[in-house]
Design an enzyme around this catalytic site. Sequence first.
Site, PDB file in Angstrom:
ATOM      1  N   HIS A 138       0.832  -1.194   0.000  1.00 12.59           N
ATOM      2  CA  HIS A 138       0.000   0.000   0.000  1.00 12.59           C
ATOM      3  C   HIS A 138       0.873   1.253   0.000  1.00 12.59           C
ATOM      4  O   HIS A 138       2.076   1.182   0.234  1.00 12.59           O
ATOM      5  CB  HIS A 138      -0.927   0.032   1.223  1.00 12.59           C
ATOM      6  CG  HIS A 138      -2.084  -0.892   1.140  1.00 12.59           C
ATOM      7  ND1 HIS A 138      -1.985  -2.229   1.464  1.00 12.59           N
ATOM      8  CD2 HIS A 138      -3.372  -0.699   0.758  1.00 12.59           C
ATOM      9  CE1 HIS A 138      -3.169  -2.810   1.296  1.00 12.59           C
ATOM     10  NE2 HIS A 138      -4.020  -1.905   0.864  1.00 12.59           N
ATOM     11  N   LYS A 142      -0.561   4.674   4.589  1.00 11.27           N
ATOM     12  CA  LYS A 142      -1.492   3.734   5.223  1.00 11.27           C
ATOM     13  C   LYS A 142      -0.952   3.326   6.586  1.00 11.27           C
ATOM     14  O   LYS A 142       0.189   2.885   6.720  1.00 11.27           O
ATOM     15  CB  LYS A 142      -1.715   2.500   4.354  1.00 11.27           C
ATOM     16  CG  LYS A 142      -2.767   1.540   4.928  1.00 11.27           C
ATOM     17  CD  LYS A 142      -3.116   0.457   3.946  1.00 11.27           C
ATOM     18  CE  LYS A 142      -4.121  -0.530   4.523  1.00 11.27           C
ATOM     19  NZ  LYS A 142      -5.393   0.106   4.902  1.00 11.27           N
TER      20      LYS A 142
END
Length: 231
Positions: A138, A142
């Site tokens: 990600h 995140k």
Amino acid sequence: MRITLVGYGKTGRIVEKIAREQNHDIVHVVNSKNPIDCSDSRTDWASKSDVVIDFSVSTAVVNNVEMAFQVGVPIVIGTTGWNEELEKISKLTDSKKGACVYASNFSLGVQMLFHLTAEVGRLLSRFGDFHPFILESHHEEKVDKPSGTALSLHKILQKSCDLDAVISSIRAGFFPGTHLVGLDSPFETLVLEHTARNREGFARGALLAAEWIRDKKGFYSFEEILFGGEK
């Protein structure tokens, strides 16, 4: 459908965009400067809303659910990182006779990945040569690591083939998210992979869940809505 949107980050803004394209109304936006439990706005947003959609932060989820149930509005939880509160929110939904849909990922493609992973796990559980692993990557902002989606895939593999998959997480760059489930043997490797091109899939899934839950009661996973199954 009239929506109160909790959380106005990158995904929240896309939920707003897609909602308006689908002719829904965003009647209230909740953020740090305008909290959901602000007494001077509570009655106003509640009376105007058919559903709450939450893409905020994990530490706020329980409070957001409590406030939605207090005013009798269903809630869709798209926030991740609150898995340890799942049982608490389930019991709260029952006790308050509320309505809630949750998912570690509202992407339709990821939900299909869940189903495919379960089926592959069941098929390969008869053979001892395959070892499962999960790789997820990600964007660098995140917070939760591993992702809620990776934890869901881990749980699915534990249930379907009784094996403890290793999870590896990457946080770098800007991409919305990639999840890979691999099953490796000395002779071959099987890989299932999902890559999000942007956050629109999350937004569209959350809106689909919101349309479904607006006139119901109970605690549901998004998977139950899409594919059925026991609660």
